[in-house]
Design an enzyme around this catalytic site. Structure first.
Site, PDB file in Angstrom:
ATOM      1  N   THR A  14       1.014  -0.870  -0.117  1.00  0.00           N
ATOM      2  CA  THR A  14       0.386   0.123   0.130  1.00  0.00           C
ATOM      3  C   THR A  14       0.675   1.162   0.137  1.00  0.00           C
ATOM      4  OG1 THR A  14      -1.755  -1.700   1.769  1.00  0.00           O
ATOM      5  CG2 THR A  14      -1.491   0.849   1.508  1.00  0.00           C
ATOM      6  N   GLU A 114       9.121  10.429   9.855  1.00  0.00           N
ATOM      7  CA  GLU A 114       8.258  10.864  10.182  1.00  0.00           C
ATOM      8  C   GLU A 114       6.539  10.242   9.837  1.00  0.00           C
ATOM      9  OE1 GLU A 114       7.850  14.583  10.610  1.00  0.00           O
ATOM     10  OE2 GLU A 114       6.191  13.711  11.557  1.00  0.00           O
ATOM     11  N   VAL A 117       4.167   8.018  12.735  1.00  0.00           N
ATOM     12  CA  VAL A 117       3.336   8.425  14.104  1.00  0.00           C
ATOM     13  C   VAL A 117       2.575   9.191  13.432  1.00  0.00           C
ATOM     14  CG1 VAL A 117       3.195   9.116  15.911  1.00  0.00           C
ATOM     15  CG2 VAL A 117       4.633   8.018  15.355  1.00  0.00           C
ATOM     16  N   ILE A 121       0.214  13.775   9.039  1.00  0.00           N
ATOM     17  CA  ILE A 121       1.074  14.740  10.094  1.00  0.00           C
ATOM     18  C   ILE A 121       1.747  15.167  10.490  1.00  0.00           C
ATOM     19  CG2 ILE A 121      -0.361  15.666  12.313  1.00  0.00           C
ATOM     20  CD1 ILE A 121      -2.700  13.640  12.192  1.00  0.00           C
ATOM     21  N   GLY A 172     -12.232  -0.634   4.989  1.00  0.00           N
ATOM     22  CA  GLY A 172     -11.033  -0.385   4.165  1.00  0.00           C
ATOM     23  C   GLY A 172     -10.588   0.275   5.561  1.00  0.00           C
ATOM     24  N   ASP A 186      -0.935  -0.589  19.077  1.00  0.00           N
ATOM     25  CA  ASP A 186      -0.723   0.478  18.360  1.00  0.00           C
ATOM     26  C   ASP A 186      -0.442   1.747  18.926  1.00  0.00           C
ATOM     27  OD1 ASP A 186      -0.611   0.709  14.774  1.00  0.00           O
ATOM     28  OD2 ASP A 186      -1.818   2.172  16.046  1.00  0.00           O
ATOM     29  N   LYS A 190       3.340   3.840  18.560  1.00  0.00           N
ATOM     30  CA  LYS A 190       3.390   5.226  18.475  1.00  0.00           C
ATOM     31  C   LYS A 190       3.781   6.395  19.510  1.00  0.00           C
ATOM     32  CE  LYS A 190       0.313   5.023  14.354  1.00  0.00           C
ATOM     33  NZ  LYS A 190      -0.894   4.634  14.232  1.00  0.00           N
ATOM     34  N   GLY A 288      -3.272   5.712   5.015  1.00  0.00           N
ATOM     35  CA  GLY A 288      -3.538   5.988   3.586  1.00  0.00           C
ATOM     36  C   GLY A 288      -1.826   5.379   3.059  1.00  0.00           C
TER      37      GLY A 288
HETATM   38  N1  LIG Z   1      -1.036   0.978   4.772  1.00  0.00           N
HETATM   39  C1  LIG Z   1      -1.562   2.364   6.156  1.00  0.00           C
HETATM   40  O1  LIG Z   1      -2.435   3.253   5.969  1.00  0.00           O
HETATM   41  C2  LIG Z   1       0.255   2.643   6.674  1.00  0.00           C
HETATM   42  C3  LIG Z   1       0.051   4.099   7.966  1.00  0.00           C
HETATM   43  C4  LIG Z   1       1.199   4.181   8.422  1.00  0.00           C
HETATM   44  C5  LIG Z   1       1.468   3.599   8.255  1.00  0.00           C
HETATM   45  N2  LIG Z   1       2.471   2.466   7.765  1.00  0.00           N
HETATM   46  C6  LIG Z   1       3.785   1.211   7.339  1.00  0.00           C
HETATM   47  O2  LIG Z   1       3.950   1.529   6.566  1.00  0.00           O
HETATM   48  C7  LIG Z   1       4.234   0.424   6.142  1.00  0.00           C
HETATM   49  C8  LIG Z   1       4.348  -0.988   5.067  1.00  0.00           C
HETATM   50  O3  LIG Z   1       2.812  -0.568   5.205  1.00  0.00           O
HETATM   51  P1  LIG Z   1       1.912  -1.175   4.133  1.00  0.00           P
HETATM   52  O4  LIG Z   1       0.594  -0.885   4.665  1.00  0.00           O
HETATM   53  O5  LIG Z   1       2.361  -0.431   2.666  1.00  0.00           O
HETATM   54  O6  LIG Z   1       1.960  -2.954   3.774  1.00  0.00           O
HETATM   55  P2  LIG Z   1       1.398  -3.585   2.934  1.00  0.00           P
HETATM   56  O7  LIG Z   1       0.566  -3.609   2.042  1.00  0.00           O
HETATM   57  O8  LIG Z   1       1.310  -5.183   3.731  1.00  0.00           O
HETATM   58  O9  LIG Z   1       2.898  -4.332   1.909  1.00  0.00           O
HETATM   59  C9  LIG Z   1       4.538  -4.848   2.971  1.00  0.00           C
HETATM   60  C10 LIG Z   1       5.023  -4.794   1.346  1.00  0.00           C
HETATM   61  O10 LIG Z   1       6.326  -5.270   1.919  1.00  0.00           O
HETATM   62  C11 LIG Z   1       6.791  -6.912   0.827  1.00  0.00           C
HETATM   63  N3  LIG Z   1       7.486  -7.264   2.472  1.00  0.00           N
HETATM   64  C12 LIG Z   1       7.113  -8.418   3.533  1.00  0.00           C
HETATM   65  N4  LIG Z   1       7.720  -9.162   3.442  1.00  0.00           N
HETATM   66  C13 LIG Z   1       8.892  -8.863   3.496  1.00  0.00           C
HETATM   67  C14 LIG Z   1       9.969  -9.526   3.261  1.00  0.00           C
HETATM   68  N5  LIG Z   1      10.485 -10.850   4.227  1.00  0.00           N
HETATM   69  N6  LIG Z   1      10.527  -9.648   2.965  1.00  0.00           N
HETATM   70  C15 LIG Z   1      10.867  -8.557   1.248  1.00  0.00           C
HETATM   71  N7  LIG Z   1      10.068  -7.347   1.653  1.00  0.00           N
HETATM   72  C16 LIG Z   1       8.867  -7.953   2.032  1.00  0.00           C
HETATM   73  C17 LIG Z   1       5.695  -7.243   0.451  1.00  0.00           C
HETATM   74  O11 LIG Z   1       5.704  -7.872  -0.061  1.00  0.00           O
HETATM   75  P3  LIG Z   1       4.474  -9.048  -1.728  1.00  0.00           P
HETATM   76  O12 LIG Z   1       4.637  -8.029  -2.217  1.00  0.00           O
HETATM   77  O13 LIG Z   1       5.820  -9.624  -1.892  1.00  0.00           O
HETATM   78  O14 LIG Z   1       3.584  -9.036  -0.431  1.00  0.00           O
HETATM   79  C18 LIG Z   1       4.380  -5.978   0.392  1.00  0.00           C
HETATM   80  O15 LIG Z   1       5.111  -4.951  -0.720  1.00  0.00           O
HETATM   81  C19 LIG Z   1       3.779  -0.539   7.713  1.00  0.00           C
HETATM   82  O16 LIG Z   1       5.188  -0.630   8.204  1.00  0.00           O
HETATM   83  C20 LIG Z   1       2.981   0.190   8.236  1.00  0.00           C
HETATM   84  O17 LIG Z   1       3.123   0.225   9.682  1.00  0.00           O
HETATM   85  C21 LIG Z   1       1.485   1.922   6.869  1.00  0.00           C
END
Ligand SMILES: NC(=O)c1ccc[n+]([C@@H]2O[C@H](COP(=O)([O-])OP(=O)(O)OC[C@H]3O[C@@H](n4cnc5c(N)ncnc54)[C@H](OP(=O)(O)O)[C@@H]3O)[C@@H](O)[C@H]2O)c1
Length: 407
Positions: A14, A114, A117, A121, A172, A186, A190, A288
């Site tokens: 994402t 950044e 958390v 923002i 979602g 969670d 933070k 997001g």
């Molecule tokens: N989503 C949000 O709104 C949001 C908001 C704030 C912070 N975050 C933070 O941003 C980070 C990413 O979140 P996300 O929502 O983007 O997660 P996500 O959609 O689950 O994507 C994770 C990605 O990491 C890859 N991955 C997982 N394990 C791996 C491994 N062992 N080796 C290599 N690649 C690996 C996955 O590969 P595959 O594509 O092959 O599965 C995928 O491409 C997290 O730390 C989350 O807490 C997310």
């Protein structure tokens, strides 16, 4: 043509996917403001790319995998090899922040986070840089959008916790496994990060007691509505006396007019209080793909532009084990003589003083709603334990903290 800066991206989910798109779209602007043009040097996912090759080709590594394994290993290697790291990973920072800062020092690299958390923002930058040189008294706010969405819907349409959670999942705003969001873990991660930055104290995740919203019932929200209160899951990090800080996560009633009261839905908001600035409130989307990616891109621009943020953990403040709070107490009781007297006796024995009492209903429907004056959380918990054993209770007692100004 200016010099290129190679950016390796770990993760293409994402946030990773959104960040890659944004970096390409905004490359001209990044070049204009930072003097160097970013180029994606490699992307790693579970079954695509090779970490060692990506590391060798990148000056900046952007970690958007999540979790700690293998993210900890990758980020440590990158920092020790002198690569700057930008990450959105709160668990990684909350659990291994000090070790990563040490790795960054060893490698002479920058570590920026950044997006870890409150999503879009810029709260980390404000606490760490804009207010980096003033003594902060308190950092607190709504740092989990899922729970704020659920509580908003419960208050707005009288849904039960389970119904509101289901709705959040359909739209979602909540993950299939929402445990870490709804139980407060969670938000605790933070707040660990924010507390370290605000107070320069090496707070550990285990130092942060947390409660979630699973126990909140529609009648708690109905009661709040009647009095014009709102119910929020708050993360609080504050100074306690001269030598301590306290960091906690809990559901809490807020009085009308409190700056966090109008924050609804999946939005986040963080307040910072300090004598020199009175208070600052920042609010916006807490998650997001594109929102989080924009915070990540801001960090990349900061890294390219140079200048390490402050990150000193040398303050001699302990983590306090007890603080004072006001409480609301909801008791479903049998309506018979002596009930109130027994509850009042237990509260009195624990030096908990009652500010107001209301009895609703009669017979099998009787409910006692009490609001306490601020009291030691430990003493209140001890009283609650004893109250829970009273025979005339029809269900376990429920308590919620109250930020009591104007209550
Ligand atoms: N989503 C949000 O709104 C949001 C908001 C704030 C912070 N975050 C933070 O941003 C980070 C990413 O979140 P996300 O929502 O983007 O997660 P996500 O959609 O689950 O994507 C994770 C990605 O990491 C890859 N991955 C997982 N394990 C791996 C491994 N062992 N080796 C290599 N690649 C690996 C996955 O590969 P595959 O594509 O092959 O599965 C995928 O491409 C997290 O730390 C989350 O807490 C997310």
């Amino acid at each position: 043509m200016s010099e290129v800066v190679n950016v390796g991206i770990l993760g293409r989910g994402t946030v990773g996917g959104a960040f890659r798109r944004l970096l390409n779209e905004r490359a001209d602007m990044v070049e204009e403001v930072s003097g160097r043009r970013p180029r994606v040097s490699g992307v790693l996912s579970r079954n695509r790319g090779d970490f060692d090759r990506l590391l060798a080709r990148s000056e900046i590594v952007v970690e958007l995998i999540g979790g700690t394994d293998p993210a900890l290993d990758y980020v440590t290697q990158a920092l020790e090899a002198g690569r700057h790291v930008v990450t959105a990973n709160k668990q990684l920072l909350a659990q291994h922040g000090p070790a990563l800062v040490a790795a960054a020092r060893r490698g002479g690299a920058q570590l920026r986070f950044e997006a870890a958390v409150a999503g879009a923002i810029p709260v980390i930058r404000v606490v760490q840089e804009s207010l980096g040189a003033i003594p902060i008294e308190k950092v607190f706010g709504i740092v989990n959008g899922t729970t704020n969405y659920i509580l908003t819907e419960m208050a707005r349409s009288g849904l039960s916790y389970e119904e509101a959670l289901k709705q959040a999942q359909t739209l979602g705003y909540a993950e299939a496994d929402p445990t870490e969001d709804v139980n407060g873990a969670d938000a605790a991660a933070k707040m660990t990060i924010l507390a370290r930055l605000a107070f320069g104290v090496p707070v550990k995740l285990n130092d942060v007691p947390y409660e979630g919203i699973e126990q909140v019932k529609p009648d708690d929200l109905a009661y709040a509505k009647e009095l014009g209160l709102s119910l929020k899951l708050l993360g609080v990090a504050e100074r306690v006396g001269d030598d301590a800080i306290s960091v906690r996560v809990f559901p809490c009633f807020l009085y009308p007019g409190h700056p966090l009261s109008p924050i609804e839905g999946a939005f986040n908001a963080v307040m910072v209080e300090a004598p020199t600035i009175t208070e600052i409130t920042m609010s916006g989307p807490g998650a997001g793909g594109s929102e989080t990616a924009s915070a990540v891109l801001g960090d990349v621009v900061s890294v390219i532009s140079g200048g390490s943020p402050l990150f000193e953990e040398n303050a001699r403040l302990r983590v306090a084990r007890d603080v004072e709070m006001a409480f609301y107490l909801h008791l479903e009781v049998e309506d018979r003589p002596g009930v109130l007297a027994q509850v009042a006796e237990i509260l009195g024995q624990n030096e908990v003083s009652v500010r107001s009492v209301v009895q609703r209903g009669r017979g099998d429907d009787a409910t006692l709603i009490m609001v306490m004056h601020p009291v030691s959380e430990k003493r209140f918990a001890a009283a609650l334990k004893k109250i829970a054993r009273l025979k005339f209770l029809r269900s376990p007692p429920r308590s919620i903290r109250v930020i009591e100004e104007e209550f």
